[in-house]
Design a protein around this motif. Structure first.
Motif, PDB file in Angstrom:
ATOM      1  N   UNK A  81       0.833  -1.207   0.000  1.00 32.75           N
ATOM      2  CA  UNK A  81       0.000   0.000   0.000  1.00 32.75           C
ATOM      3  C   UNK A  81       0.866   1.255   0.000  1.00 32.75           C
ATOM      4  N   UNK A  84       2.765   1.767  -3.271  1.00 31.34           N
ATOM      5  CA  UNK A  84       1.896   2.354  -4.303  1.00 31.34           C
ATOM      6  C   UNK A  84       1.795   3.876  -4.105  1.00 31.34           C
ATOM      7  N   UNK A  87       5.294   5.792  -4.448  1.00 27.45           N
ATOM      8  CA  UNK A  87       5.841   5.825  -5.809  1.00 27.45           C
ATOM      9  C   UNK A  87       5.102   6.867  -6.642  1.00 27.45           C
ATOM     10  N   UNK A  88       3.783   7.000  -6.441  1.00 29.47           N
ATOM     11  CA  UNK A  88       3.043   8.030  -7.178  1.00 29.47           C
ATOM     12  C   UNK A  88       3.359   9.430  -6.677  1.00 29.47           C
ATOM     13  N   UNK A 218      -1.862   2.323   4.013  1.00 35.31           N
ATOM     14  CA  UNK A 218      -2.259   3.172   2.878  1.00 35.31           C
ATOM     15  C   UNK A 218      -2.618   4.566   3.388  1.00 35.31           C
ATOM     16  N   UNK A 239      -7.307   9.368  -5.482  1.00 28.87           N
ATOM     17  CA  UNK A 239      -8.247   9.233  -6.612  1.00 28.87           C
ATOM     18  C   UNK A 239      -7.672   8.314  -7.684  1.00 28.87           C
ATOM     19  N   UNK A 240      -6.386   8.497  -7.964  1.00 33.15           N
ATOM     20  CA  UNK A 240      -5.746   7.651  -8.979  1.00 33.15           C
ATOM     21  C   UNK A 240      -5.844   6.173  -8.584  1.00 33.15           C
ATOM     22  N   UNK A 241      -5.638   5.912  -7.301  1.00 36.69           N
ATOM     23  CA  UNK A 241      -5.695   4.537  -6.790  1.00 36.69           C
ATOM     24  C   UNK A 241      -7.120   4.034  -6.619  1.00 36.69           C
ATOM     25  N   UNK A 242      -8.076   4.895  -6.920  1.00 40.29           N
ATOM     26  CA  UNK A 242      -9.497   4.607  -6.669  1.00 40.29           C
ATOM     27  C   UNK A 242      -9.731   4.258  -5.200  1.00 40.29           C
ATOM     28  N   UNK A 243      -8.948   4.919  -4.350  1.00 41.82           N
ATOM     29  CA  UNK A 243      -9.099   4.732  -2.906  1.00 41.82           C
ATOM     30  C   UNK A 243      -9.966   5.875  -2.393  1.00 41.82           C
ATOM     31  N   UNK A 244     -11.207   5.854  -2.871  1.00 37.92           N
ATOM     32  CA  UNK A 244     -12.127   6.924  -2.497  1.00 37.92           C
ATOM     33  C   UNK A 244     -12.520   6.813  -1.030  1.00 37.92           C
ATOM     34  N   UNK A 245     -12.036   5.735  -0.402  1.00 34.63           N
ATOM     35  CA  UNK A 245     -12.340   5.552   1.021  1.00 34.63           C
ATOM     36  C   UNK A 245     -11.360   6.300   1.920  1.00 34.63           C
ATOM     37  N   UNK A 246     -10.393   6.974   1.295  1.00 33.08           N
ATOM     38  CA  UNK A 246      -9.432   7.757   2.080  1.00 33.08           C
ATOM     39  C   UNK A 246     -10.139   8.935   2.746  1.00 33.08           C
TER      40      UNK A 246
ATOM     41  N   UNK B  76       1.661  -2.543  -8.162  1.00 33.75           N
ATOM     42  CA  UNK B  76       1.905  -3.335  -6.948  1.00 33.75           C
ATOM     43  C   UNK B  76       0.642  -3.583  -6.121  1.00 33.75           C
ATOM     44  N   UNK B  77      -0.166  -2.549  -5.914  1.00 32.96           N
ATOM     45  CA  UNK B  77      -1.341  -2.751  -5.058  1.00 32.96           C
ATOM     46  C   UNK B  77      -2.411  -3.592  -5.765  1.00 32.96           C
ATOM     47  N   UNK B 106       6.005  -2.281 -10.563  1.00 33.68           N
ATOM     48  CA  UNK B 106       5.950  -0.834 -10.276  1.00 33.68           C
ATOM     49  C   UNK B 106       7.313  -0.160 -10.501  1.00 33.68           C
ATOM     50  N   UNK B 181     -10.483   3.567 -13.941  1.00 38.87           N
ATOM     51  CA  UNK B 181     -11.393   4.653 -14.327  1.00 38.87           C
ATOM     52  C   UNK B 181     -10.957   5.420 -15.574  1.00 38.87           C
ATOM     53  N   UNK B 214      -6.786  -0.458  -9.156  1.00 41.16           N
ATOM     54  CA  UNK B 214      -5.803  -0.554  -8.074  1.00 41.16           C
ATOM     55  C   UNK B 214      -6.385  -1.044  -6.741  1.00 41.16           C
ATOM     56  N   UNK B 215      -6.850  -0.128  -5.887  1.00 39.28           N
ATOM     57  CA  UNK B 215      -7.298  -0.560  -4.552  1.00 39.28           C
ATOM     58  C   UNK B 215      -8.606  -1.338  -4.610  1.00 39.28           C
ATOM     59  N   UNK B 245     -13.150  -0.336   6.001  1.00 33.71           N
ATOM     60  CA  UNK B 245     -13.832   0.417   4.945  1.00 33.71           C
ATOM     61  C   UNK B 245     -14.506  -0.510   3.932  1.00 33.71           C
TER      62      UNK B 245
END
Lengths: 256, 256
Positions: A81, A84, A87-88, A218, A239-246, B76-77, B106, B181, B214-215, B245
């Protein structure tokens, strides 16, 4: 010529004066973190005790490298996590094992470390992860190596039971920290002077961030990116990771 | 002796009869998935068109092995989240690369695959992940290898742009699917007969699950565990991972 001689004569004194007046900042509070003070004391804006700038991760600070220490039994999501996220965020990440022999992650994934503890270069941030943490925490050579790098390490980042490794290196003494939900009591026992919190996603002490278990890495990594590069950058990565749960600010930032 | 002879004579006929009457089940709907029918048709309970049992992942089915195909540039994720989930769910996971040479994940993590496409054993589930997906999707040898395993593969699981690899293998034709996305339109172009959905965490077609970016692989993996082993098991794993989550049922289950 005479002036040049006097100037050269004075340079060491100027250097000594600089050494006697290091820079201080307040620990991250989101308001006045960028203000630099030249004496220790209390921040007149937020009331927090100032810390040496070199020992705090301050917003806008150029931290470019992160050492990911991996050992047999490292939990895969613990490090993947943050890998990822970081690195971004543009960090230079390298992996280190005790030796360069392949490390088995989660009993499945065979990873070749980039470096061993014999030849690993310094890194701004040292990151350590949970799993069979005693493989690292119980290894005096690894702990000595972590301690030996402390002078050049600006920040520490642990996920899950990776906190036990930092604890064994004496880095968590008297701090408020967290770890994997099943290991709260045992970390408290291992580091009696620390305040080990349950039910918190991460705890940020300025120089040292510890996160809760596995997936919480993460959130801790996004928090660190937010602190160093701004919340907009953390949100972009989430957003890029689609981790909208952040959820920004879901952890605890300790005010010293 | 005479009876034994007749019995032996009849065995091939019995085998043929078995081949002519495969088992059918309804695609997963949560109500009547465990009922087995011996003829094709419509489920009298939920009205869904029955599918061959061998081509559906049904609750309680003993699926024990998952092949994680890794290539240079895998995100990676994308694979680490499902690896975490599936390993706690008790699946036997192995990694496969095109060759046994280390794969760089990655751009950072060097992984030694357990097998190459020359010697990889069959697996109940084939899992593929995003990243520089054209390294796999654009490689005819890899696509041929995936197709050649189709007879023994009971289910497919893609994360992010891993869907392009399944698409290239002809596995997504006429299905409702999803992907990263930023790649919704390009997957739609690559697989015109598919219905590519945006803004959905995963799409479950029975035999094939595709997840968003990803996530989202974490959620898709927990969903698959829930389907095969029950929601309680998925929740147990989510709690262990401190992935509070996780929202059960956040994806789309396609009713055929």
């Amino acid at each position: 010529m005479k002036h040049l001689f006097i100037l050269l004569l004075c340079m060491p004194l100027w250097g000594m004066a600089q050494q006697k007046e290091p820079d201080y900042v307040c620990p991250p509070c989101g308001q006045c973190d960028a203000i630099v003070y030249h004496k220790p004391g209390v921040c007149p804006h937020c009331g927090m005790t100032l810390v040496l700038r070199d020992t705090a991760l301050v917003p806008g600070q150029q931290l470019s490298s992160i050492c990911f220490y991996l050992y047999d039994g490292t939990e895969v999501l613990d490090f993947a996590g943050p890998l990822e996220v970081f690195s971004y965020a543009g960090f230079k990440i390298f992996t280190v094992g005790k030796t360069k022999a392949p490390v088995t992650i989660q009993g499945i994934l065979k990873v070749n470390p980039d470096y061993s503890i014999q030849d690993a270069p310094p890194a701004d941030i040292f990151a350590i992860f949970g799993g069979d943490d005693d493989v690292a925490a119980g290894d005096p050579e690894v702990i000595s190596w972590i301690k030996s790098r402390d002078g050049s390490t600006k920040g520490y980042f642990s996920v899950c039971t990776g906190a036990f490794v930092l604890g064994r290196a004496g880095l968590l003494d008297s701090l408020t920290v967290t770890t994997f939900h099943n290991s709260i009591q045992s970390l408290q026992k291992a580091v009696p002077s620390a305040k080990v919190l349950a039910n918190v996603r991460y705890v940020d002490n300025g120089r040292i961030i510890t996160t809760a278990g596995i997936s919480a890495g993460i959130d801790g990594a996004l928090h660190l990116v937010a602190r160093l590069k701004g919340e907009a950058e953390a949100m972009r990565i989430a957003r890029h990771m689609e981790y909208d749960k952040y959820v920004p600010g879901q952890g605890l930032v300790v005010k010293h």
